[in-house]
Design a protein around this motif. Structure first.
Motif, PDB file in Angstrom:
ATOM      1  N   GLU A  89       3.986  38.594 -36.809  1.00 51.27           N
ATOM      2  CA  GLU A  89       5.380  38.785 -36.377  1.00 51.27           C
ATOM      3  C   GLU A  89       5.610  37.892 -35.172  1.00 51.27           C
ATOM      4  O   GLU A  89       5.412  38.317 -34.017  1.00 51.27           O
ATOM      5  CB  GLU A  89       5.614  40.245 -35.962  1.00 51.27           C
ATOM      6  CG  GLU A  89       5.577  41.233 -37.093  1.00 51.27           C
ATOM      7  CD  GLU A  89       5.710  42.681 -36.612  1.00 51.27           C
ATOM      8  OE1 GLU A  89       5.530  43.589 -37.439  1.00 51.27           O
ATOM      9  OE2 GLU A  89       5.961  42.891 -35.405  1.00 51.27           O
ATOM     10  N   PRO A  90       6.009  36.624 -35.401  1.00 50.07           N
ATOM     11  CA  PRO A  90       6.163  35.714 -34.274  1.00 50.07           C
ATOM     12  C   PRO A  90       7.203  36.213 -33.272  1.00 50.07           C
ATOM     13  O   PRO A  90       8.251  36.757 -33.651  1.00 50.07           O
ATOM     14  CB  PRO A  90       6.622  34.408 -34.935  1.00 50.07           C
ATOM     15  CG  PRO A  90       6.066  34.490 -36.321  1.00 50.07           C
ATOM     16  CD  PRO A  90       6.211  35.942 -36.688  1.00 50.07           C
ATOM     17  N   VAL A  91       6.885  36.021 -32.018  1.00 54.43           N
ATOM     18  CA  VAL A  91       7.758  36.427 -30.918  1.00 54.43           C
ATOM     19  C   VAL A  91       8.513  35.212 -30.385  1.00 54.43           C
ATOM     20  O   VAL A  91       9.682  35.290 -30.021  1.00 54.43           O
ATOM     21  CB  VAL A  91       6.920  37.072 -29.797  1.00 54.43           C
ATOM     22  CG1 VAL A  91       7.786  37.423 -28.591  1.00 54.43           C
ATOM     23  CG2 VAL A  91       6.190  38.307 -30.314  1.00 54.43           C
ATOM     24  N   GLY A  92       7.853  34.075 -30.339  1.00 54.54           N
ATOM     25  CA  GLY A  92       8.478  32.852 -29.846  1.00 54.54           C
ATOM     26  C   GLY A  92       7.414  31.897 -29.354  1.00 54.54           C
ATOM     27  O   GLY A  92       6.245  32.024 -29.692  1.00 54.54           O
TER      28      GLY A  92
ATOM     29  N   LEU B  19       2.190  40.046 -24.227  1.00 55.11           N
ATOM     30  CA  LEU B  19       3.092  39.110 -24.902  1.00 55.11           C
ATOM     31  C   LEU B  19       4.049  38.464 -23.896  1.00 55.11           C
ATOM     32  O   LEU B  19       4.313  37.261 -23.954  1.00 55.11           O
ATOM     33  CB  LEU B  19       3.910  39.838 -25.979  1.00 55.11           C
ATOM     34  CG  LEU B  19       3.172  40.202 -27.270  1.00 55.11           C
ATOM     35  CD1 LEU B  19       4.013  41.173 -28.093  1.00 55.11           C
ATOM     36  CD2 LEU B  19       2.846  38.961 -28.088  1.00 55.11           C
ATOM     37  N   MET B  23       4.463  34.508 -23.126  1.00 52.87           N
ATOM     38  CA  MET B  23       5.737  33.828 -23.361  1.00 52.87           C
ATOM     39  C   MET B  23       6.252  33.146 -22.094  1.00 52.87           C
ATOM     40  O   MET B  23       6.872  32.086 -22.155  1.00 52.87           O
ATOM     41  CB  MET B  23       6.778  34.823 -23.874  1.00 52.87           C
ATOM     42  CG  MET B  23       6.557  35.278 -25.303  1.00 52.87           C
ATOM     43  SD  MET B  23       6.725  33.904 -26.484  1.00 52.87           S
ATOM     44  CE  MET B  23       8.465  33.523 -26.266  1.00 52.87           C
ATOM     45  N   VAL B  36       2.766  29.134 -30.703  1.00 53.32           N
ATOM     46  CA  VAL B  36       3.448  30.282 -31.310  1.00 53.32           C
ATOM     47  C   VAL B  36       2.696  31.567 -30.966  1.00 53.32           C
ATOM     48  O   VAL B  36       1.507  31.700 -31.262  1.00 53.32           O
ATOM     49  CB  VAL B  36       3.540  30.121 -32.841  1.00 53.32           C
ATOM     50  CG1 VAL B  36       4.154  31.371 -33.472  1.00 53.32           C
ATOM     51  CG2 VAL B  36       4.358  28.884 -33.195  1.00 53.32           C
ATOM     52  N   VAL B  37       3.413  32.480 -30.340  1.00 49.35           N
ATOM     53  CA  VAL B  37       2.875  33.779 -29.955  1.00 49.35           C
ATOM     54  C   VAL B  37       3.408  34.812 -30.943  1.00 49.35           C
ATOM     55  O   VAL B  37       4.616  34.848 -31.214  1.00 49.35           O
ATOM     56  CB  VAL B  37       3.331  34.132 -28.524  1.00 49.35           C
ATOM     57  CG1 VAL B  37       2.820  35.512 -28.134  1.00 49.35           C
ATOM     58  CG2 VAL B  37       2.878  33.068 -27.530  1.00 49.35           C
ATOM     59  N   ALA B  38       2.515  35.640 -31.492  1.00 51.60           N
ATOM     60  CA  ALA B  38       2.934  36.575 -32.545  1.00 51.60           C
ATOM     61  C   ALA B  38       2.193  37.895 -32.434  1.00 51.60           C
ATOM     62  O   ALA B  38       1.019  37.933 -32.056  1.00 51.60           O
ATOM     63  CB  ALA B  38       2.674  35.957 -33.922  1.00 51.60           C
ATOM     64  N   ARG B  39       2.894  38.955 -32.778  1.00 55.85           N
ATOM     65  CA  ARG B  39       2.220  40.246 -32.939  1.00 55.85           C
ATOM     66  C   ARG B  39       1.442  40.250 -34.256  1.00 55.85           C
ATOM     67  O   ARG B  39       1.855  39.610 -35.226  1.00 55.85           O
ATOM     68  CB  ARG B  39       3.242  41.388 -32.995  1.00 55.85           C
ATOM     69  CG  ARG B  39       4.010  41.614 -31.721  1.00 55.85           C
ATOM     70  CD  ARG B  39       4.955  42.815 -31.852  1.00 55.85           C
ATOM     71  NE  ARG B  39       5.842  42.854 -30.689  1.00 55.85           N
ATOM     72  CZ  ARG B  39       7.039  42.284 -30.642  1.00 55.85           C
ATOM     73  NH1 ARG B  39       7.511  41.651 -31.703  1.00 55.85           N
ATOM     74  NH2 ARG B  39       7.759  42.340 -29.539  1.00 55.85           N
ATOM     75  N   TRP B  48      -1.675  37.108 -32.166  1.00 53.44           N
ATOM     76  CA  TRP B  48      -2.093  35.793 -32.651  1.00 53.44           C
ATOM     77  C   TRP B  48      -1.424  34.706 -31.811  1.00 53.44           C
ATOM     78  O   TRP B  48      -0.234  34.796 -31.502  1.00 53.44           O
ATOM     79  CB  TRP B  48      -1.666  35.595 -34.109  1.00 53.44           C
ATOM     80  CG  TRP B  48      -2.487  36.356 -35.091  1.00 53.44           C
ATOM     81  CD1 TRP B  48      -2.188  37.562 -35.656  1.00 53.44           C
ATOM     82  CD2 TRP B  48      -3.753  35.964 -35.632  1.00 53.44           C
ATOM     83  NE1 TRP B  48      -3.189  37.938 -36.525  1.00 53.44           N
ATOM     84  CE2 TRP B  48      -4.156  36.978 -36.530  1.00 53.44           C
ATOM     85  CE3 TRP B  48      -4.586  34.851 -35.458  1.00 53.44           C
ATOM     86  CZ2 TRP B  48      -5.362  36.908 -37.244  1.00 53.44           C
ATOM     87  CZ3 TRP B  48      -5.778  34.788 -36.166  1.00 53.44           C
ATOM     88  CH2 TRP B  48      -6.158  35.806 -37.045  1.00 53.44           C
TER      89      TRP B  48
END
Lengths: 98, 98
Positions: A89-92, B19, B23, B36-39, B48
């Motif tokens: 679930e990309p956040v950004g 997160l 970010m 890319v930062v992701a849950r 991830w």
């Protein structure tokens, strides 16, 4: 956003050909924000693909696009398997919308 | 190009805070093409991070940037561990230079 991180294996000797197919077919996919194709330096047959889509439906719809269907048909005989597959679930971040 | 795909675990209850740190700290990193930062939807503590750099040296140098050093200091107490780490050799794709 919806993300996928996966590793596939090319049939031995076919990695560059498979990379070319993946690179040629990833344009003009509605909802695709990021699609990174990479060699696995630790595995001569390994390819990583990291994807970010606006949503899961966009990813699903992309599989029906003519150029993607054509790429899948060309790629299938030289794909030995899929060895990792993670949904995210990309956040950004850098390269994505804020 | 040089790539990294990794999964880290936040200390339970601290994923959103971690997160936020990831970010806030990823801007203005020379040589960073994609971050890319992701849950991880399958793991309530999992995050991830998928990175693409112009080269390995750019990634190494980023770890010395003041904002990155500050982020590492803030993040360290709420990182429980790193559970996956893959180096990659990005070839290209959507969101990267051709």
């Amino acid at each position: 956003m919806y993300g996928l991180i996966g590793k596939m294996l090319a049939v031995p000797g076919k990695r560059e050909e498979l990379l070319s197919i993946l690179m040629e077919s990833n344009g003009d996919m509605p909802g695709c924000l990021n699609y990174v194709v990479a060699r696995d330096p630790a595995d001569e047959n390994g390819i990583w693909v990291s994807e970010v889509w606006t949503d899961k439906d966009s990813h699903g719809a992309s599989l029906q696009l003519p150029q993607v269907q054509a790429a899948i048909a060309r790629a299938r005989p030289i794909i030995a398997g899929f060895v990792e597959q993670f949904e995210t679930e990309p956040v950004g971040g850098v390269g994505l919308p804020t």
